[in-house]
Every structure is written in C-alpha cells, then in structure tokens.
Design an enzyme around this catalytic site. Structure first.
Site, PDB file in Angstrom:
ATOM      1  N   GLY A   1       0.835  -1.199   0.000  1.00 32.23           N
ATOM      2  CA  GLY A   1       0.000   0.000   0.000  1.00 32.23           C
ATOM      3  C   GLY A   1       0.865   1.243   0.000  1.00 32.23           C
TER       4      GLY A   1
ATOM      5  N   GLN B   1       3.088   9.964   1.215  1.00 30.88           N
ATOM      6  CA  GLN B   1       4.373   9.256   1.150  1.00 30.88           C
ATOM      7  C   GLN B   1       5.161   9.582  -0.108  1.00 30.88           C
ATOM      8  OE1 GLN B   1       2.370   5.284   2.119  1.00 30.88           O
ATOM      9  NE2 GLN B   1       4.373   5.050   3.069  1.00 30.88           N
TER      10      GLN B   1
ATOM     11  N   CYS C   1       6.189  -0.302   7.110  1.00 26.41           N
ATOM     12  CA  CYS C   1       5.777   0.855   6.311  1.00 26.41           C
ATOM     13  C   CYS C   1       6.933   1.283   5.428  1.00 26.41           C
ATOM     14  CB  CYS C   1       5.387   1.996   7.241  1.00 26.41           C
ATOM     15  SG  CYS C   1       4.884   3.500   6.384  1.00 26.41           S
ATOM     16  N   LEU C   2       6.641   1.590   4.161  1.00 23.27           N
ATOM     17  CA  LEU C   2       7.702   2.007   3.241  1.00 23.27           C
ATOM     18  C   LEU C   2       8.356   3.310   3.688  1.00 23.27           C
ATOM     19  CD1 LEU C   2       5.970   1.195  -0.174  1.00 23.27           C
ATOM     20  CD2 LEU C   2       7.754  -0.115   0.990  1.00 23.27           C
TER      21      LEU C   2
ATOM     22  N   HIS D   1      -4.155   1.068   7.709  1.00 18.77           N
ATOM     23  CA  HIS D   1      -2.806   1.634   7.738  1.00 18.77           C
ATOM     24  C   HIS D   1      -2.706   2.802   6.763  1.00 18.77           C
ATOM     25  CE1 HIS D   1       1.767   1.132   7.835  1.00 18.77           C
ATOM     26  NE2 HIS D   1       1.574   1.911   6.790  1.00 18.77           N
ATOM     27  N   GLU D   2      -3.214   2.602   5.536  1.00 18.90           N
ATOM     28  CA  GLU D   2      -3.082   3.649   4.513  1.00 18.90           C
ATOM     29  C   GLU D   2      -3.969   4.851   4.827  1.00 18.90           C
ATOM     30  OE1 GLU D   2      -0.608   3.443   2.663  1.00 18.90           O
ATOM     31  OE2 GLU D   2      -0.235   1.319   3.053  1.00 18.90           O
TER      32      GLU D   2
ATOM     33  N   HIS E   1      -2.396   7.240   7.108  1.00 25.79           N
ATOM     34  CA  HIS E   1      -1.446   8.170   6.481  1.00 25.79           C
ATOM     35  C   HIS E   1      -2.140   9.476   6.062  1.00 25.79           C
ATOM     36  CE1 HIS E   1       2.377   6.111   6.196  1.00 25.79           C
ATOM     37  NE2 HIS E   1       1.827   5.020   5.700  1.00 25.79           N
TER      38      HIS E   1
HETATM   39 ZN    ZN Z   1       2.764   3.223   5.701  1.00 25.25          ZN
END
Ligand code: ZN
Length: 152
Positions: free
Chosen positions: A46, A51, A89-90, A131-132, A135
């Site tokens: 995701g 991000q 998480c990226l 999670h997304e 953000h």
């Molecule tokens: Zn993330």
C-alpha cells in the site's frame, strides 16, 4: 509512469492532514499511476499520497489480489472486534511492530472515473486499508505499534 521517491518518517508531509481531491484530473490519474508503480517497485502492499510528498487523499493498495485505487476514502462501518497483526511501512524502512486494527471494515471512496465505490474488507486487507487511511490523517503505524523492532 514513474517511480517516485518515498518520503521517510521525520518529514512534516507525513504528519499533515491530506486534502480531499476536489476534481479528478489528468494529474490525479498520473499520480495514481505513479503511486502504483512506486508501490510495486518497492514491493509494498500500500501507498498513500503523502508518502510521495503530495498531501492529497489518494491511496493505492494491493494485497496480492489486484490493484485498488482510492480517492477521498473513508471508513463508514467497522466491526467491534479488533485483531493484532504485524505491520511495516515504506516510510519507516526496517521497522516492524504489532498494531491492533478492526477485523472488518467498510470503506467508501471514489474511483478514477469519479464513481462511488464501496469495499468490504477483513483481515489483512482491512489492515492495509486502515494503515493507509491513517497516512491521510498524519498517523504512522509506529505511533500505534507495540514491540517495535528493527530488522537489519
Ligand atoms: Zn505506511
């Protein structure tokens, strides 16, 4: 399409509230395309627009069953029960931790044609959505995680 730079924790763009997309334009669609390419290149499940340094309510995700694009998503229903699961998480590379999420959710969003879409998700897919969407309100999983660990 292009692979974009992924913003890392500590950058203020990740702490802001993302703005709703008022008009779906060519730029919106290009962002969604680039976000998907960036997510797949990074082997993530995701990615949210903050991000990639765009404070907009855009999300792409794929739990392995296909790409989902979300514009202005919101959780409209959720289960009472929560479950723990491991997340990374990226934007926080190398860290993992256990986060409590709703087992099941219903999400309403727009697709790239401006049509309202509803997703019913549970388990891992529901976890990715939550999670997304976090953000988009400036919340990182490390703020919710227990047993945060760094994996080299
Ligand atoms: Zn993330």
């Amino acid at each position: 399409m292009a692979v974009l730079k992924i913003i890392k924790a500590g950058d203020p763009v990740l702490k802001g509230k993302a703005k709703p997309v008022a008009h779906i334009t060519k730029h919106t669609k290009k962002l969604l395309d680039d976000m998907a390419e960036t997510m797949y290149a990074a082997e993530g499940v995701g990615l949210a627009a903050p991000q990639i340094n765009e404070s907009l309510q855009l999300v792409v995700l794929d739990d392995g069953s296909g790409l989902i694009e979300l514009i202005n998503p919101e959780i409209i229903e959720h289960s009472d029960d929560m479950e723990e699961g491991t997340e990374g998480c990226l934007s926080v590379p190398g860290y993992y931790g256990s986060v409590s999420r709703y087992h099941a959710i219903k999400v309403r969003a727009l697709n790239r044609r401006g049509k309202t879409v509803i997703y019913n998700a549970e388990g891992f897919l529901a976890r990715i959505f939550q999670h997304e969407l976090d953000h988009l309100v400036g919340t990182l999983f490390i703020e919710k995680a227990d047993n945060l660990q760094k994996v080299d």
